[in-house]
Design a protein around this motif. Structure first.
Motif, PDB file in Angstrom:
ATOM      1  N   GLU A  34      33.317  70.585  -2.203  1.00 11.55           N
ATOM      2  CA  GLU A  34      32.547  70.105  -1.052  1.00 11.55           C
ATOM      3  C   GLU A  34      31.872  68.772  -1.365  1.00 11.55           C
ATOM      4  O   GLU A  34      31.706  67.931  -0.493  1.00 11.55           O
ATOM      5  N   GLU A  35      31.473  68.595  -2.608  1.00 14.46           N
ATOM      6  CA  GLU A  35      30.673  67.418  -2.961  1.00 14.46           C
ATOM      7  C   GLU A  35      31.498  66.207  -3.391  1.00 14.46           C
ATOM      8  O   GLU A  35      30.946  65.196  -3.800  1.00 14.46           O
ATOM      9  N   LEU A  82      27.292  74.712  -4.508  1.00 18.72           N
ATOM     10  CA  LEU A  82      26.033  75.384  -4.156  1.00 18.72           C
ATOM     11  C   LEU A  82      25.999  75.549  -2.642  1.00 18.72           C
ATOM     12  O   LEU A  82      25.850  74.573  -1.908  1.00 18.72           O
ATOM     13  N   ASP A  83      26.186  76.767  -2.214  1.00 22.23           N
ATOM     14  CA  ASP A  83      26.164  77.055  -0.783  1.00 22.23           C
ATOM     15  C   ASP A  83      24.746  77.450  -0.373  1.00 22.23           C
ATOM     16  O   ASP A  83      24.061  78.169  -1.105  1.00 22.23           O
ATOM     17  N   ASP A 107      32.711  75.394  -3.409  1.00 21.43           N
ATOM     18  CA  ASP A 107      31.450  74.922  -2.837  1.00 21.43           C
ATOM     19  C   ASP A 107      30.440  75.195  -3.953  1.00 21.43           C
ATOM     20  O   ASP A 107      30.061  76.340  -4.186  1.00 21.43           O
ATOM     21  N   ASP A 126      22.966  70.331  -5.806  1.00 23.20           N
ATOM     22  CA  ASP A 126      24.365  70.251  -5.352  1.00 23.20           C
ATOM     23  C   ASP A 126      25.165  69.465  -6.383  1.00 23.20           C
ATOM     24  O   ASP A 126      26.268  69.850  -6.778  1.00 23.20           O
TER      25      ASP A 126
HETATM   26 MN    MN Z   1      27.358  73.408  -0.708  1.00 20.34          MN
END
Ligand code: MN
Ligand code: AHG
Ligand code: MN
Length: 341
Positions: A92-93, A116-117, A114, A69
């Motif tokens: 997201e991170e 890494l989903d 995002d 992530d």
């Molecule tokens: Mn993610």
């Protein structure tokens, strides 16, 4: 033999013929694609890359961050911050929006992603993906803050995702349909592999995490009972359940062969609006699904009409083949109307 069109040529021709992109957006798509190639390379190293497993940190959502992530987030920042096309980024991170470092020029676009989903799947070698969305920075001030990003999804100028599966595929929309690209790993180039992707009308599959069934609200139970009834029920046909638990992979399947992807809000936490994030998961995927002829709602209204209130806002997600999303949305609207009587 007709040769395949690489991403660079596709974008230049699009700019030349349709003028739906300018230089900055074209270059932004190129650098995002380059970052996705780097993420793809790391993802496919697996155990040998020493990148599996978790870190000791949690993100703003309180979720434990995987090493990948964080790495994917850094790759996307490094690839995009210097190009001069962006006014700011959000991920997201990262709790707060990321400002472009002072030494680089600012542009007029905002990038949300995002990185890494589905990252809980990474340690078990199941498909993951990157989701991205571009908005225009409309304020006069060059500085961005959280408010700059709080625009409804219909204002997106571009959205896409890259799926790191058996092959690496990128789906893009600029608001004039959806086109698919496949990474030619030896050449290091995304090649156009399908124009005008359309979600098949007929649906036989649903992607829903059924383990939360006991927490659902009545309209969700009503809808799924009908699917489960199969041939003998109101739908008159049997359905299959498929759940990868990577939104990118689940939505990619429905773009390819029809279906619905649903992550409702439930009674575990009645104050929560849902599990998935509006700005960098639901909105970009909704833009793609609508552009491919499908439909996306939060159960009550069109997803892309929602006015976001926070960067990391969560939302219930109902997307996929139009006829099914119309039915399940109607059930939720009827229930909401009864509750307010
Ligand atoms: Mn993610
Ligand atoms: P992320 O890895 O970016 O946090 O997103 C995971 C999301 C989504 O991809 C998936 O559909 C869903 O979480 C799975 O959630 P459950 O484990 O609750 O089914
Ligand atoms: Mn995600």
């Amino acid at each position: 033999m007709q040769s395949r069109v690489p991403l660079t040529r596709y974008l230049i021709e699009k700019q030349r013929k349709q003028q739906c992109i300018d230089d900055d957006l074209r270059l932004l798509i190129e650098v995002v694609a380059r970052a996705c190639k780097a993420i793809s390379a790391y993802v496919s190293k697996g155990e040998l890359g020493n990148i599996l497993g978790s870190t000791n940190s949690t993100n703003v959502q309180g979720e434990v961050q995987k090493k990948l992530d964080i790495l994917s987030n850094e790759i996307l920042l490094d690839a995009t911050e210097w190009g001069g096309h962006l006014a700011g980024l959000a991920s997201e991170e990262m709790e707060k929006p990321y400002s472009i470092p002072k030494e680089y020029p600012r542009g007029k676009y905002l990038l949300l992603f995002d990185p890494l989903d589905g990252s809980s799947n990474i340690d078990v070698n199941i498909s993951v993906g990157t989701i991205f969305s571009v908005l225009q920075h409309t304020g006069d001030n060059q500085e961005v803050d959280e408010g700059s990003f709080l625009q409804p999804g219909y204002k997106q100028v571009m959205a896409g995702y890259t799926l790191y599966g058996p092959s690496t595929q990128m789906m893009l929309t600029l608001g004039d349909g959806v086109d698919a690209f496949t990474l030619h790993k030896e050449h290091g180039t995304f090649m156009l592999t399908e124009r005008g992707v359309k979600i098949p009308e007929e649906t036989q599959e649903y992607a829903i995490n059924m383990s939360y069934q006991r927490h659902w609200y009545p309209p969700m139970t009503r809808y799924v009972q009908e699917l489960l009834a199969g041939e003998t029920g109101p739908r008159g046909k049997n359905f299959n359940m498929r759940w990868v638990a990577s939104m990118v992979a689940d939505v990619h399947r429905l773009l390819t062969r029809g279906g619905v992807f649903i992550y409702p809000r439930d009674q575990r936490d009645p104050s929560a609006k849902g599990r998935l994030r509006l700005m960098y998961e639901a909105n970009p995927m909704s833009f793609i699904v609508e552009q491919a002829g499908g439909m996306s709602t939060n159960g009550l209204q069109r997803m892309m009409d929602i006015q976001p209130e926070e960067l990391h806002e969560r939302v219930a997600v109902f997307m996929g083949s139009k006829k099914e999303i119309e039915v399940v949305t109607r059930y939720h609207q009827e229930y909401a109307a009864q509750q307010s009587d």
